[in-house]
Design an enzyme around this catalytic site. Structure first.
Site, PDB file in Angstrom:
ATOM      1  N   GLU A 283       0.650  -1.034  -0.379  1.00 48.34           N
ATOM      2  CA  GLU A 283       0.430  -0.417   0.030  1.00 48.34           C
ATOM      3  C   GLU A 283       1.224   0.955   0.239  1.00 48.34           C
ATOM      4  OE1 GLU A 283      -2.603  -0.306  -0.641  1.00 48.34           O
ATOM      5  OE2 GLU A 283      -3.797  -2.272   0.030  1.00 48.34           O
ATOM      6  N   TRP A 286       1.579   1.819  -3.057  1.00 44.32           N
ATOM      7  CA  TRP A 286       0.674   2.988  -4.106  1.00 44.32           C
ATOM      8  C   TRP A 286       0.627   3.909  -3.863  1.00 44.32           C
ATOM      9  CZ3 TRP A 286      -2.242   0.722  -8.421  1.00 44.32           C
ATOM     10  CH2 TRP A 286      -2.570  -0.452  -8.290  1.00 44.32           C
ATOM     11  N   TRP A 314     -20.721  10.380 -20.722  1.00 42.18           N
ATOM     12  CA  TRP A 314     -21.404  10.784 -19.212  1.00 42.18           C
ATOM     13  C   TRP A 314     -22.602  10.779 -18.748  1.00 42.18           C
ATOM     14  CZ3 TRP A 314     -18.118   7.358 -16.386  1.00 42.18           C
ATOM     15  CH2 TRP A 314     -17.313   7.302 -17.018  1.00 42.18           C
ATOM     16  N   ASN A 349     -11.096   2.077   2.926  1.00 42.98           N
ATOM     17  CA  ASN A 349     -10.774   1.791   0.580  1.00 42.98           C
ATOM     18  C   ASN A 349     -11.517   0.759   0.079  1.00 42.98           C
ATOM     19  OD1 ASN A 349      -8.745   1.970  -0.983  1.00 42.98           O
ATOM     20  ND2 ASN A 349      -8.280   0.418  -0.566  1.00 42.98           N
ATOM     21  N   TRP A 390      -9.285   7.142  -8.746  1.00 46.79           N
ATOM     22  CA  TRP A 390     -10.638   7.469  -8.877  1.00 46.79           C
ATOM     23  C   TRP A 390     -10.393   7.216 -10.747  1.00 46.79           C
ATOM     24  CZ3 TRP A 390     -15.741   8.237  -8.386  1.00 46.79           C
ATOM     25  CH2 TRP A 390     -16.263   8.617  -6.932  1.00 46.79           C
TER      26      TRP A 390
HETATM   27  C1  LIG Z   1     -11.350   6.820  -5.241  1.00 46.21           C
HETATM   28  C2  LIG Z   1     -10.465   6.727  -3.961  1.00 46.21           C
HETATM   29  C3  LIG Z   1      -9.901   7.650  -3.793  1.00 46.21           C
HETATM   30  C4  LIG Z   1      -9.131   7.212  -3.246  1.00 46.21           C
HETATM   31  N1  LIG Z   1      -8.106   8.137  -2.158  1.00 46.21           N
HETATM   32  C5  LIG Z   1      -7.676   9.096  -1.339  1.00 46.21           C
HETATM   33  C6  LIG Z   1      -6.711  10.246  -1.031  1.00 46.21           C
HETATM   34  O1  LIG Z   1      -7.094  11.238  -1.264  1.00 46.21           O
HETATM   35  N2  LIG Z   1      -5.569  10.107   0.088  1.00 46.21           N
HETATM   36  C7  LIG Z   1      -5.065   9.181   0.105  1.00 46.21           C
HETATM   37  O2  LIG Z   1      -4.489   8.830   1.337  1.00 46.21           O
HETATM   38  N3  LIG Z   1      -5.935   7.996  -0.231  1.00 46.21           N
HETATM   39  C8  LIG Z   1      -6.800   7.427  -0.937  1.00 46.21           C
HETATM   40  N4  LIG Z   1      -7.512   6.938  -1.399  1.00 46.21           N
HETATM   41  C9  LIG Z   1      -6.559   5.158  -0.731  1.00 46.21           C
HETATM   42  C10 LIG Z   1      -6.845   4.623  -0.131  1.00 46.21           C
HETATM   43  O3  LIG Z   1      -8.285   4.200   0.693  1.00 46.21           O
HETATM   44  C11 LIG Z   1      -6.650   5.673   1.813  1.00 46.21           C
HETATM   45  O4  LIG Z   1      -5.072   5.528   1.530  1.00 46.21           O
HETATM   46  C12 LIG Z   1      -6.598   4.196   2.970  1.00 46.21           C
HETATM   47  O5  LIG Z   1      -7.848   4.268   2.807  1.00 46.21           O
HETATM   48  C13 LIG Z   1      -6.327   4.902   4.032  1.00 46.21           C
HETATM   49  O6  LIG Z   1      -6.391   4.747   5.123  1.00 46.21           O
HETATM   50  P1  LIG Z   1      -5.586   4.081   5.613  1.00 46.21           P
HETATM   51  O7  LIG Z   1      -4.816   5.054   5.848  1.00 46.21           O
HETATM   52  O8  LIG Z   1      -6.441   3.011   7.200  1.00 46.21           O
HETATM   53  O9  LIG Z   1      -4.478   2.885   4.938  1.00 46.21           O
HETATM   54  P2  LIG Z   1      -3.494   1.616   4.806  1.00 46.21           P
HETATM   55  O10 LIG Z   1      -4.625   0.654   4.465  1.00 46.21           O
HETATM   56  O11 LIG Z   1      -3.387   1.991   6.084  1.00 46.21           O
HETATM   57  O12 LIG Z   1      -2.346   1.787   4.415  1.00 46.21           O
HETATM   58  C14 LIG Z   1      -1.305   3.073   4.292  1.00 46.21           C
HETATM   59  C15 LIG Z   1      -0.661   3.893   3.535  1.00 46.21           C
HETATM   60  O13 LIG Z   1      -0.754   3.686   2.432  1.00 46.21           O
HETATM   61  C16 LIG Z   1      -1.417   4.729   0.958  1.00 46.21           C
HETATM   62  N5  LIG Z   1      -2.468   3.837   1.089  1.00 46.21           N
HETATM   63  C17 LIG Z   1      -3.686   3.102   0.766  1.00 46.21           C
HETATM   64  N6  LIG Z   1      -3.721   2.368  -0.029  1.00 46.21           N
HETATM   65  C18 LIG Z   1      -3.622   3.727  -1.085  1.00 46.21           C
HETATM   66  C19 LIG Z   1      -3.839   3.287  -2.489  1.00 46.21           C
HETATM   67  N7  LIG Z   1      -4.797   2.561  -3.184  1.00 46.21           N
HETATM   68  N8  LIG Z   1      -3.436   4.789  -3.005  1.00 46.21           N
HETATM   69  C20 LIG Z   1      -2.391   5.304  -3.014  1.00 46.21           C
HETATM   70  N9  LIG Z   1      -2.423   4.768  -1.650  1.00 46.21           N
HETATM   71  C21 LIG Z   1      -2.609   4.443  -1.051  1.00 46.21           C
HETATM   72  C22 LIG Z   1      -2.178   5.605   2.440  1.00 46.21           C
HETATM   73  O14 LIG Z   1      -1.064   6.487   2.339  1.00 46.21           O
HETATM   74  C23 LIG Z   1      -2.295   4.875   3.354  1.00 46.21           C
HETATM   75  O15 LIG Z   1      -2.424   5.719   4.495  1.00 46.21           O
HETATM   76  C24 LIG Z   1      -8.645   6.742  -2.471  1.00 46.21           C
HETATM   77  C25 LIG Z   1      -8.820   4.865  -2.895  1.00 46.21           C
HETATM   78  C26 LIG Z   1     -10.115   5.308  -3.936  1.00 46.21           C
HETATM   79  C27 LIG Z   1     -10.641   3.760  -4.302  1.00 46.21           C
END
Ligand SMILES: Cc1cc2nc3c(=O)[nH]c(=O)nc-3n(C[C@H](O)[C@H](O)[C@H](O)COP(=O)(O)OP(=O)(O)OC[C@H]3O[C@@H](n4cnc5c(N)ncnc54)[C@H](O)[C@@H]3O)c2cc1C
Length: 478
Positions: A283, A286, A314, A349, A390
């Site tokens: 993650e 990512w 759209w 997520n 997105w």
């Molecule tokens: C439509 C959509 C919009 C999103 N918008 C954002 C946003 O604006 N900001 C954001 O930080 N994340 C975004 N994410 C990614 C992800 O959903 C969040 O980072 C995550 O839910 C944050 O929760 P956590 O810190 O508990 O994540 P954890 O599961 O603990 O992950 C650890 C860290 O990894 C990073 N991470 C995890 N998944 C992703 C991912 N798919 N893409 C990029 N980084 C990731 C984040 O920094 C996160 O804090 C988005 C995902 C989707 C599908």
């Protein structure tokens, strides 16, 4: 020139594990910090009250850290292109240090500021800090940026990672003349979120400040990093770190976070636990993948990466969009997720993927509407992660699997099997049987009695329609 260095904080709201601040402090100069409230950022219509509230709280904690070291953090307000050089020249600073960023706006701004400072004879020192690997470090054999995640991850993961950086912030007080001169800039007291025009009354998902972020990381490593692989998809569980806002604002150093994963790995010999830790590391990759994508392909911020989605027909129905925003689509998992976002400024997520698929593939609404709505609500709203998420969901981005349509019912059955998450956020459904909630077969009369809407669209009909539209723009049947 005086012996003063300004460290300009942006997405690095901490005084530990900071590459640039460590460098500045290793000179013999005096070092003070500055943060600029950028009017252009704060007045655009994609700012979330929860995010500003978290930011202000983190700045309060950062200012305290400076004071504790006998130094200080200055605040200015306005256009940084004007304010940063003005502050530096007013204080006769010898240098300004900052960390580089991947966002197109930041890059243009920084270039302009660097040019002005250099022409005023002030040194500029910049470093990459918010990523474990700078964007130019992870490239293909043909020296091109990656556009597919899996090979990016392999390359990224194969490289050794930098250790946390020690920072020794020395005491630094401005002298009487410098303090008087500051009035010309002028500096301001730290405003509240309300002063900046934002009101957020609900609790924040993450307490602001470095101590809270460090505590959250430690708790996550104790509680769930080893089970992350199994738990991360279940929104009713606390199976993820909740660190996204801290990572967005650099309240915790990415090297510190990585070191915690290595330590967790060292403490276990279980294959399942190691798999959980690796999945969490993925993650973090990512996050870096989307940041390097934004750096190399800044046009991602403007629209679709893939051709077929650049001119997609759209349907953009405002009433349907409003129902999605309010969490009143009649699809329980979608509504629960949107209400979680509206109430706490954060969404799990799995649910971000579900609601994004629903907006684009079921409501056939431009993903950019959803992208913007997320930025207006998320505490962790971040251009590259949000845009990447997105575009992934809309099948418009850098992803080898072009068409992904989530079925909201099967998603709920798989990831919220007892409907606990749904009931938490959609209290009208508390007394409805789980199987009815998950299958979507809540009778119309029951919906009426409990005040829960009928589905605003039919998933199978809309899925067919989306595929037909997609085939028409792509020129092949799907
Ligand atoms: C439509 C959509 C919009 C999103 N918008 C954002 C946003 O604006 N900001 C954001 O930080 N994340 C975004 N994410 C990614 C992800 O959903 C969040 O980072 C995550 O839910 C944050 O929760 P956590 O810190 O508990 O994540 P954890 O599961 O603990 O992950 C650890 C860290 O990894 C990073 N991470 C995890 N998944 C992703 C991912 N798919 N893409 C990029 N980084 C990731 C984040 O920094 C996160 O804090 C988005 C995902 C989707 C599908």
């Amino acid at each position: 020139m005086s012996d003063l260095i300004l460290f300009w904080h942006r997405r690095d709201l901490r005084v530990s594990d900071s590459i640039g601040l460590a460098q500045a402090c290793n000179t013999n100069a005096r070092v003070i910090g500055v943060f600029c409230f950028d009017r252009a950022i704060l007045t655009n219509d994609s700012v979330a009250p929860a995010r500003v509230t978290y930011l202000v709280g983190c700045l309060q904690s950062l200012a305290k850290d400076y004071r504790r070291a006998g130094s200080q953090l200055l605040f200015v307000e306005g256009n940084p292109v004007v304010k940063i050089p003005l502050l530096a020249t007013t204080l006769k600073a010898q240098a300004v240090y900052w960390h580089l960023d991947i966002e197109p706006y930041s890059q243009t701004r920084d270039e302009s500021i660097a040019t002005t400072l250099k022409s005023d004879g002030i040194e500029v020192h910049t470093n990459w800090d918010q990523l474990l690997h700078a964007p130019s470090e992870i490239i293909t054999g043909n020296k091109q940026p990656y556009t597919v995640y899996t090979p990016f991850w392999r390359n990224w993961n194969s490289r050794s990672k930098p250790a946390p950086v020690e920072v020794k912030l020395p005491p630094c007080q401005l002298d009487a003349t410098e303090l008087t001169d500051l009035a010309q800039v002028p500096t301001i007291d730290l405003p509240t979120a309300k002063d900046l025009g934002f009101t957020w009354e609900n609790p924040l998902k993450l307490e602001p400040g470095t101590s809270a972020a460090a505590r959250e990381l430690a708790e996550f490593c104790d509680r769930s990093i080893c089970e992350y692989d199994e738990q991360r998809n279940y929104p009713a569980l606390t199976g993820t770190s909740g660190l996204s806002a801290a990572l967005k604002f650099g309240v915790i150093g990415i090297r510190t976070v990585w070191a915690a994963t290595i330590e967790a790995m060292a403490q276990t010999s279980s294959d399942e636990a190691r798999a959980g830790i690796t999945t969490w590391q993925q993650e973090l990759a990512w996050r870096e993948f989307y940041q390097q994508a934004m750096y190399h392909f800044p046009s991602l911020a403007q629209g679709a990466y893939r051709d077929p989605l650049k001119h997609f027909p759209w349907q953009d129905d405002q009433n349907r969009f409003d129902a999605w925003c309010r969490g009143e689509t009649g699809y329980p998992i979608v509504d629960a997720a949107m209400r979680q976002l509206n109430e706490i400024g954060w969404m799990h997520n799995r649910c971000r993927m579900i609601v994004a698929s629903f907006l684009t593939k079921d409501l056939i609404i431009n993903w950019q509407w959803g992208e913007k709505y997320f930025m207006q609500r998320l505490i962790d709203g971040d251009l590259s992660a949000n845009n990447g998420g997105w575009q992934w969901s809309a099948s418009s981005g850098m992803d080898p699997k072009p068409l992904r349509i989530f079925n909201p019912y099967t998603q709920a059955q798989k990831f919220d099997p007892e409907a606990d998450y749904i009931r938490q956020w959609v209290p009208e459904l508390k007394s409805v049987e789980t199987n009815l909630i998950l299958s979507g077969n809540i009778p119309p009369l029951t919906r009426h009695q409990i005040g829960y809407p009928l589905p605003i669209v039919d998933h199978s009909v809309q899925q067919r329609l989306f595929k037909d539209l997609y085939a028409s723009v792509k020129g092949v049947a799907v």
